[in-house]
Design an enzyme around this catalytic site. Structure first.
Site, PDB file in Angstrom:
ATOM      1  N   TYR A  98     -78.276  47.631  67.068  1.00  0.00           N
ATOM      2  CA  TYR A  98     -78.184  46.421  66.236  1.00  0.00           C
ATOM      3  C   TYR A  98     -76.734  46.008  65.985  1.00  0.00           C
ATOM      4  CZ  TYR A  98     -83.224  46.286  65.154  1.00  0.00           C
ATOM      5  OH  TYR A  98     -84.593  46.163  65.221  1.00  0.00           O
ATOM      6  N   HIS A 131     -89.773  45.327  68.100  1.00  0.00           N
ATOM      7  CA  HIS A 131     -88.550  44.762  68.654  1.00  0.00           C
ATOM      8  C   HIS A 131     -88.784  44.388  70.108  1.00  0.00           C
ATOM      9  CE1 HIS A 131     -84.366  44.273  69.907  1.00  0.00           C
ATOM     10  NE2 HIS A 131     -84.691  44.974  70.986  1.00  0.00           N
ATOM     11  N   GLU A 151     -80.223  47.364  76.720  1.00  0.00           N
ATOM     12  CA  GLU A 151     -81.033  48.105  75.736  1.00  0.00           C
ATOM     13  C   GLU A 151     -81.894  49.171  76.421  1.00  0.00           C
ATOM     14  OE1 GLU A 151     -83.112  45.176  73.360  1.00  0.00           O
ATOM     15  OE2 GLU A 151     -81.244  44.468  72.452  1.00  0.00           O
TER      16      GLU A 151
END
Ligand code: DAT
Ligand code: MG
Length: 150
Positions: free
Chosen positions: A49, A115, A126
């Site tokens: 994040y 997410h 990611e």
């Protein structure tokens, strides 16, 4: 083929919704190329994040995402990033469309269940943050692929 990282967040885990969440991506035709259960460390959460580091909700967001084990899933498919985000729904669940995961199961932004990566570039980054190459089964010949992908 794009890649996207999905996280079944702690609230979805606590509420026993992991299967429901995973089912929706499977039935969409997105291909699971990686999946595991882990409790995210603060270090990994802060990296994941990082773009939100200066926002007032950052500390709470890190507390929340590290508060219980999560299922992380790497998905591959045509337009996987936008397709998964449409299945997930708007960030604020009370405003998310019915039929989306957030619209069907959530109300508040800090308990939004899932997410999904927000760009193809971030999808690659990611997935690499959460999975070693050896943990990904990218090339498995799924027998329905010819009926999902043209
Ligand atoms: P998304 O998860 O839909 O990609 P995002 O990347 O903008 O949304 O934000 C990441 C997470 O941070 C989001 O799922 C919930 C939390 N968040 C975002 N905006 C927030 C806000 N204004 N107040 C509290 N939490 C927020
Ligand atoms: Mg985001």
């Amino acid at each position: 083929m794009e890649r996207t990282l999905i996280i079944v967040k702690p609230d979805a885990m606590q509420r026993g919704l992991a299967g429901e969440v995973i089912k929706r991506f499977e039935q969409r035709g997105l291909k699971i190329i990686g999946m595991k259960l882990l409790q995210i460390s603060r270090d990994l959460a802060e990296r994941h994040y990082a773009v939100h580091r200066e926002r007032p909700f950052f500390g709470g967001l890190v507390d929340y995402i590290t508060s219980a084990p999560v299922v992380v899933i790497a998905l591959e498919g045509t337009d996987a990033v936008s397709a998964a985000r449409m299945t997930i729904g708007a960030t604020k669940p009370s405003a998310a469309a019915a039929g989306t995961i957030r619209g069907d199961y959530g109300l508040e932004i800090g308990r939004n269940l899932v997410h999904g990566s927000d760009s193809a570039e971030n999808g690659e980054v990611e997935v690499a943050n959460f999975f070693a190459d050896s943990e990904l089964c990218s090339a498995w010949p799924r027998s329905v692929d010819g009926w999902v992908f043209e």
